[in-house]
Write a protein that holds these residues in place. Sequence first.
Motif, PDB file in Angstrom:
ATOM      1  N   TRP A  75       0.865  -1.189   0.000  1.00 10.56           N
ATOM      2  CA  TRP A  75       0.000   0.000   0.000  1.00 10.56           C
ATOM      3  C   TRP A  75       0.900   1.237   0.000  1.00 10.56           C
ATOM      4  CZ3 TRP A  75      -4.716  -0.567  -1.402  1.00 10.56           C
ATOM      5  CH2 TRP A  75      -5.646   0.453  -1.224  1.00 10.56           C
ATOM      6  N   PRO A  76       1.511   1.560  -1.162  1.00 10.78           N
ATOM      7  CA  PRO A  76       2.578   2.568  -1.154  1.00 10.78           C
ATOM      8  C   PRO A  76       2.070   3.961  -0.824  1.00 10.78           C
ATOM      9  CG  PRO A  76       2.027   1.914  -3.382  1.00 10.78           C
ATOM     10  CD  PRO A  76       1.259   1.016  -2.493  1.00 10.78           C
ATOM     11  N   PRO A  77       2.717   4.648   0.102  1.00 13.27           N
ATOM     12  CA  PRO A  77       2.343   6.037   0.395  1.00 13.27           C
ATOM     13  C   PRO A  77       2.791   6.952  -0.741  1.00 13.27           C
ATOM     14  CG  PRO A  77       4.280   5.415   1.651  1.00 13.27           C
ATOM     15  CD  PRO A  77       3.869   4.201   0.884  1.00 13.27           C
ATOM     16  N   GLY A  78       2.103   8.062  -0.849  1.00 10.77           N
ATOM     17  CA  GLY A  78       2.488   9.039  -1.865  1.00 10.77           C
ATOM     18  C   GLY A  78       2.034   8.660  -3.263  1.00 10.77           C
ATOM     19  N   VAL A  79       1.067   7.737  -3.362  1.00 11.72           N
ATOM     20  CA  VAL A  79       0.518   7.363  -4.662  1.00 11.72           C
ATOM     21  C   VAL A  79      -0.986   7.598  -4.571  1.00 11.72           C
ATOM     22  CG1 VAL A  79       0.139   5.422  -6.233  1.00 11.72           C
ATOM     23  CG2 VAL A  79       2.306   5.650  -5.041  1.00 11.72           C
ATOM     24  N   PRO A  80      -1.617   8.118  -5.643  1.00 17.07           N
ATOM     25  CA  PRO A  80      -3.077   8.310  -5.599  1.00 17.07           C
ATOM     26  C   PRO A  80      -3.797   7.019  -5.198  1.00 17.07           C
ATOM     27  CG  PRO A  80      -2.178   9.282  -7.586  1.00 17.07           C
ATOM     28  CD  PRO A  80      -1.037   8.640  -6.870  1.00 17.07           C
ATOM     29  N   THR A  81      -4.818   7.163  -4.367  1.00 15.62           N
ATOM     30  CA  THR A  81      -5.479   5.997  -3.777  1.00 15.62           C
ATOM     31  C   THR A  81      -5.988   5.035  -4.847  1.00 15.62           C
ATOM     32  OG1 THR A  81      -6.203   7.556  -2.123  1.00 15.62           O
ATOM     33  CG2 THR A  81      -7.085   5.338  -1.970  1.00 15.62           C
ATOM     34  N   ALA A  82      -6.490   5.576  -5.941  1.00 16.55           N
ATOM     35  CA  ALA A  82      -7.033   4.721  -6.984  1.00 16.55           C
ATOM     36  C   ALA A  82      -5.961   3.805  -7.571  1.00 16.55           C
ATOM     37  CB  ALA A  82      -7.633   5.592  -8.095  1.00 16.55           C
ATOM     38  N   LEU A  83      -4.734   4.302  -7.592  1.00 10.44           N
ATOM     39  CA  LEU A  83      -3.660   3.515  -8.202  1.00 10.44           C
ATOM     40  C   LEU A  83      -2.978   2.580  -7.211  1.00 10.44           C
ATOM     41  CD1 LEU A  83      -1.950   6.140 -10.514  1.00 10.44           C
ATOM     42  CD2 LEU A  83      -3.253   4.130 -11.196  1.00 10.44           C
ATOM     43  N   LYS A  84      -3.300   2.783  -5.915  1.00  7.82           N
ATOM     44  CA  LYS A  84      -2.529   2.057  -4.898  1.00  7.82           C
ATOM     45  C   LYS A  84      -2.534   0.536  -5.072  1.00  7.82           C
ATOM     46  CE  LYS A  84      -1.791   5.308  -1.243  1.00  7.82           C
ATOM     47  NZ  LYS A  84      -1.863   5.669   0.148  1.00  7.82           N
ATOM     48  N   PRO A  85      -3.687  -0.081  -5.336  1.00  4.83           N
ATOM     49  CA  PRO A  85      -3.645  -1.543  -5.497  1.00  4.83           C
ATOM     50  C   PRO A  85      -2.748  -1.969  -6.656  1.00  4.83           C
ATOM     51  CG  PRO A  85      -5.888  -0.752  -5.268  1.00  4.83           C
ATOM     52  CD  PRO A  85      -5.031   0.456  -5.433  1.00  4.83           C
ATOM     53  N   LEU A  86      -2.878  -1.255  -7.767  1.00  8.42           N
ATOM     54  CA  LEU A  86      -2.087  -1.614  -8.949  1.00  8.42           C
ATOM     55  C   LEU A  86      -0.597  -1.478  -8.678  1.00  8.42           C
ATOM     56  CD1 LEU A  86      -2.243  -2.380 -11.924  1.00  8.42           C
ATOM     57  CD2 LEU A  86      -2.167   0.056 -12.457  1.00  8.42           C
ATOM     58  N   VAL A  87      -0.218  -0.270  -8.198  1.00  6.98           N
ATOM     59  CA  VAL A  87       1.199  -0.036  -7.912  1.00  6.98           C
ATOM     60  C   VAL A  87       1.694  -1.013  -6.857  1.00  6.98           C
ATOM     61  CG1 VAL A  87       2.858   1.656  -7.058  1.00  6.98           C
ATOM     62  CG2 VAL A  87       1.028   2.379  -8.570  1.00  6.98           C
ATOM     63  N   GLY A  88       0.809  -1.286  -5.869  1.00  4.75           N
ATOM     64  CA  GLY A  88       1.192  -2.204  -4.802  1.00  4.75           C
ATOM     65  C   GLY A  88       1.502  -3.584  -5.345  1.00  4.75           C
ATOM     66  N   VAL A  89       0.646  -4.061  -6.243  1.00  6.72           N
ATOM     67  CA  VAL A  89       0.875  -5.395  -6.809  1.00  6.72           C
ATOM     68  C   VAL A  89       2.169  -5.407  -7.619  1.00  6.72           C
ATOM     69  CG1 VAL A  89       0.025  -7.031  -8.507  1.00  6.72           C
ATOM     70  CG2 VAL A  89      -1.522  -6.119  -6.789  1.00  6.72           C
ATOM     71  N   ILE A  90       2.319  -4.362  -8.440  1.00 11.47           N
ATOM     72  CA  ILE A  90       3.536  -4.309  -9.264  1.00 11.47           C
ATOM     73  C   ILE A  90       4.765  -4.277  -8.379  1.00 11.47           C
ATOM     74  CG2 ILE A  90       4.829  -2.869 -10.867  1.00 11.47           C
ATOM     75  CD1 ILE A  90       2.169  -2.041 -12.090  1.00 11.47           C
ATOM     76  N   GLU A  91       4.718  -3.430  -7.345  1.00 13.49           N
ATOM     77  CA  GLU A  91       5.870  -3.301  -6.455  1.00 13.49           C
ATOM     78  C   GLU A  91       6.160  -4.610  -5.743  1.00 13.49           C
ATOM     79  OE1 GLU A  91       8.141  -0.755  -5.141  1.00 13.49           O
ATOM     80  OE2 GLU A  91       7.795  -0.400  -7.264  1.00 13.49           O
ATOM     81  N   PHE A  92       5.065  -5.255  -5.298  1.00 12.61           N
ATOM     82  CA  PHE A  92       5.236  -6.511  -4.566  1.00 12.61           C
ATOM     83  C   PHE A  92       5.912  -7.548  -5.460  1.00 12.61           C
ATOM     84  CE2 PHE A  92       3.944 -10.653  -3.056  1.00 12.61           C
ATOM     85  CZ  PHE A  92       4.177 -10.544  -1.708  1.00 12.61           C
ATOM     86  N   VAL A  93       5.381  -7.659  -6.676  1.00 17.05           N
ATOM     87  CA  VAL A  93       5.947  -8.652  -7.592  1.00 17.05           C
ATOM     88  C   VAL A  93       7.387  -8.311  -7.919  1.00 17.05           C
ATOM     89  CG1 VAL A  93       5.815  -9.547  -9.925  1.00 17.05           C
ATOM     90  CG2 VAL A  93       3.753  -9.353  -8.547  1.00 17.05           C
ATOM     91  N   SER A  94       7.635  -7.033  -8.200  1.00 12.31           N
ATOM     92  CA  SER A  94       9.000  -6.680  -8.624  1.00 12.31           C
ATOM     93  C   SER A  94       9.980  -6.814  -7.469  1.00 12.31           C
ATOM     94  CB  SER A  94       9.027  -5.271  -9.209  1.00 12.31           C
ATOM     95  OG  SER A  94       9.275  -4.329  -8.213  1.00 12.31           O
ATOM     96  N   THR A  95       9.517  -6.527  -6.236  1.00  6.80           N
ATOM     97  CA  THR A  95      10.453  -6.608  -5.117  1.00  6.80           C
ATOM     98  C   THR A  95      10.714  -8.050  -4.697  1.00  6.80           C
ATOM     99  OG1 THR A  95       9.621  -4.507  -4.328  1.00  6.80           O
ATOM    100  CG2 THR A  95      10.915  -5.790  -2.793  1.00  6.80           C
ATOM    101  N   PHE A  96       9.647  -8.819  -4.570  1.00  8.37           N
ATOM    102  CA  PHE A  96       9.830 -10.134  -3.952  1.00  8.37           C
ATOM    103  C   PHE A  96       9.984 -11.269  -4.946  1.00  8.37           C
ATOM    104  CE2 PHE A  96       7.608  -7.716  -0.584  1.00  8.37           C
ATOM    105  CZ  PHE A  96       8.684  -7.678   0.284  1.00  8.37           C
ATOM    106  N   LEU A  97       9.595 -11.043  -6.200  1.00  5.08           N
ATOM    107  CA  LEU A  97       9.713 -12.141  -7.164  1.00  5.08           C
ATOM    108  C   LEU A  97      10.727 -11.836  -8.269  1.00  5.08           C
ATOM    109  CD1 LEU A  97       5.924 -13.047  -7.480  1.00  5.08           C
ATOM    110  CD2 LEU A  97       7.652 -14.059  -6.003  1.00  5.08           C
ATOM    111  N   VAL A  98      10.580 -10.651  -8.873  1.00  6.87           N
ATOM    112  CA  VAL A  98      11.437 -10.373 -10.023  1.00  6.87           C
ATOM    113  C   VAL A  98      12.879 -10.142  -9.599  1.00  6.87           C
ATOM    114  CG1 VAL A  98      11.836  -8.792 -11.922  1.00  6.87           C
ATOM    115  CG2 VAL A  98       9.528  -9.472 -11.352  1.00  6.87           C
ATOM    116  N   ARG A  99      13.055  -9.479  -8.448  1.00  4.20           N
ATOM    117  CA  ARG A  99      14.418  -9.168  -8.000  1.00  4.20           C
ATOM    118  C   ARG A  99      15.301 -10.409  -7.883  1.00  4.20           C
ATOM    119  NH1 ARG A  99      14.489  -4.727  -3.187  1.00  4.20           N
ATOM    120  NH2 ARG A  99      14.080  -2.886  -4.450  1.00  4.20           N
ATOM    121  N   PRO A 100      14.934 -11.391  -7.097  1.00  5.27           N
ATOM    122  CA  PRO A 100      15.830 -12.549  -6.979  1.00  5.27           C
ATOM    123  C   PRO A 100      15.957 -13.300  -8.291  1.00  5.27           C
ATOM    124  CG  PRO A 100      13.752 -12.967  -5.873  1.00  5.27           C
ATOM    125  CD  PRO A 100      13.753 -11.528  -6.230  1.00  5.27           C
ATOM    126  N   PHE A 101      14.847 -13.368  -9.016  1.00  4.34           N
ATOM    127  CA  PHE A 101      14.881 -14.098 -10.277  1.00  4.34           C
ATOM    128  C   PHE A 101      15.835 -13.427 -11.261  1.00  4.34           C
ATOM    129  CE2 PHE A 101      13.100 -14.801 -14.550  1.00  4.34           C
ATOM    130  CZ  PHE A 101      13.263 -16.171 -14.599  1.00  4.34           C
TER     131      PHE A 101
END
Lengths: 191, 273, 70
Positions: free
Chosen positions: B164-190
């Motif tokens: 739930w990233p701060p500083g992002v418009p609320t409407a975009l939060k789920p989308l950005v959150g999912v992208i961030e989650f995937v990129s941080t925890f899955l794409v990074r190590p891969f």
Amino acid sequence: MPYLFALAATLLATAEPVPISEEATGGAGLLLPAPEELFAGLIAFAIVFFFAWKWVIPALNQTLDARSGAIKAELEAAEAAKHEAESLLEDYRSQLAGAREEAARIIDEARESADAVKADIVARAEAEAEAIRSRAREEIAAERERVAAELKGQVADLAIQIAGKLVAESLDVERQRALVDRYIEDLGGVQ
Amino acid sequence: MEQLILATSECDLTQQTVCAPADVKELFEYRIPIIEIAGFPITRTFVLIILAGLIAVALMYFGLRRKRAVPGRFQTAIEGLVGFVKDEVAIGIIGPDGVKYFPYLLSLFMFILIANMFEITPFVNFPITSRMALPASLAALTWMIFIAAGFKRQGFRYVADIIWPPGVPTALKPLVGVIEFVSTFLVRPFSLAVRLFANMVAGHVMLTLLLTTAFVSIVTIGEIGITKGLFGFAWWLLGLAIFLFEIVVILLQAYIFTLLSAVYIETSINPAH
Amino acid sequence: MEALKGAIALIGYGLAAIGPGVGIGIIAGNAVQAMARQPEAAGMVRTTMFLGIAFTEALALIGFVLFFLA
């Protein structure tokens, strides 16, 4: 040459017999980590990590300490040398300044004494010149007096002689005149 | 040498332009056990991996053993590498906190460097980082470390701020959150693992194919004729160029793996970035 | 179809390499510009350039892996 070596070595390595992997050739056989290699990798990395942690860090710190100690000691030595050099320089400077003052003083003294000597010489010369002049003047005056006195005597003698002759031969005008002329001629002869 | 002859006999340059095995994967899957201990296979790669660790330790030991204030040539070189990781990567990227992670980053760098070096080491000529096990396990370690560092520094907020990233418009939060989650925890190590793996695979394939073809064309020049022999010479020159290029790649990949590990750790301990 | 799989995978890898190729070119070019303008910041620019290249390159490498998976 090393490339040839590498080339041959590459061949040696790549010519290893090709085993039959479980997945055969199709699919992700290359992408799945082999368990024994995972095991080896973790062991090897653990060795490296513990070595880096327990040995490299202290060794590095020791080296850095030794280096900074050496640098510090060197800096201190340099500082001390610099101080010594500065004090020496200060000494030399003050000595130099003293010498300069001394020299100036000596020159001044010399100049003063030279001036004094010069004034003395000039004064003495002037005095001497004055003395010579006054002596000359005195001599001249004395000579003049002496000449005047002598002349007076001579004139008196002559006047007496002329008077004697005049008295002896006072006959006529003609003779008187002749007498005077003769006398004058005599005078001329005297001269 | 029998294997060498085997390899050359498989390659007929009158038919092929380049000596390629039927499947390129054959260049990598050496899973023949040298010995087996209680059913556990000790393969050539296994030995090489352990050897890489020991060489890395030996390099650091002999480089830093004498703690001289005025270092010799070898000591200067090793100190340069170690100092580079410390100043440029650990402290340069992570900041003053980086000293804590310096042993990890240093061992990462040295180990990967030696493992990559096997690509151009005579008689070894096999980058063990081109086997997925090594990049994957190291990437997994980095993954665990940066997640642990994030939790340690920020607590639960670490994950919360990503989902739930701060500083992002609320409407975009789920989308950005999912992208961030995937990129941080899955794409990074891969991507961390695959980057190293793929670079070494590509380098090994290029070197092997070019130098093997060149060698075979020189050996069999009587059969294939002078024109094709000249082709072989050209392959050899290209192989040398790539050999030199691979030296750069080896250094660069070791550096990038370490650098990215440092960057990931940095982003989890300094969130407002 | 089975026979074509390898060829299609190769084409796929080629396509996957286009974008990262362009991207890495842009990154390196701009990094050179930045270094030429401010040589004193060259160290920082170089580090950032490697980071950017590493992230961009990942796309091509994923294509490379998919080529093996295919």
